[in-house]
Design a protein around this motif. Structure first.
Motif, PDB file in Angstrom:
ATOM      1  N   THR A  10      39.913  35.372  25.571  1.00 53.04           N
ATOM      2  CA  THR A  10      38.624  35.412  26.259  1.00 53.04           C
ATOM      3  C   THR A  10      38.651  36.503  27.315  1.00 53.04           C
ATOM      4  O   THR A  10      39.716  37.018  27.679  1.00 53.04           O
ATOM      5  N   ALA A  11      37.489  36.827  27.836  1.00 53.22           N
ATOM      6  CA  ALA A  11      37.404  37.834  28.897  1.00 53.22           C
ATOM      7  C   ALA A  11      38.203  37.386  30.120  1.00 53.22           C
ATOM      8  O   ALA A  11      38.885  38.192  30.758  1.00 53.22           O
ATOM      9  N   LYS A  14      41.866  37.971  29.479  1.00 49.65           N
ATOM     10  CA  LYS A  14      42.184  39.393  29.597  1.00 49.65           C
ATOM     11  C   LYS A  14      42.329  39.797  31.059  1.00 49.65           C
ATOM     12  O   LYS A  14      43.244  40.524  31.424  1.00 49.65           O
ATOM     13  N   ARG A  15      41.413  39.326  31.903  1.00 45.28           N
ATOM     14  CA  ARG A  15      41.487  39.655  33.336  1.00 45.28           C
ATOM     15  C   ARG A  15      42.758  39.093  33.965  1.00 45.28           C
ATOM     16  O   ARG A  15      43.425  39.769  34.742  1.00 45.28           O
TER      17      ARG A  15
END
Length: 95
Positions: A10-11, A14-15
């Protein structure tokens, strides 16, 4: 035959991964490396002043993004606007 699991990052994942990698990288960067990079960035910005002084800030912003990108630096607002305004006004940068 065993099935392979699919994993979609998911975003947010990733962060978190990017922050974790950045934290590890920071531990390996010496103060001398940081200072050298600051000097390189300041020199790049200062070199833009004679060429872009008096130009509209929006035009200077484009040049800042391009030139800093050329040395591997990414920048976002509000620093971008601050730097562009300083260049347009004929200011200077210190490392």
């Amino acid at each position: 035959m065993a099935r392979k699991a699919k994993f979609t990052m998911t975003a947010a994942d990733k962060r978190r991964l990017e922050r974790a990698v950045a934290a590890q990288v920071e531990k390996k960067i010496t103060p001398e490396v940081v200072q050298s990079r600051r000097e390189e960035i300041a020199a790049t910005l200062n070199a833009m002043v004679p060429e872009l002084q008096g130009q509209p800030v929006e035009d200077v912003k484009e040049a800042v993004v391009s030139r800093l990108g050329g040395i591997g630096v990414t920048i976002t607002d509000p620093e971008l606007t601050q730097y562009a305004e300083e260049i347009a006004q004929g200011g200077s940068f210190n490392a």
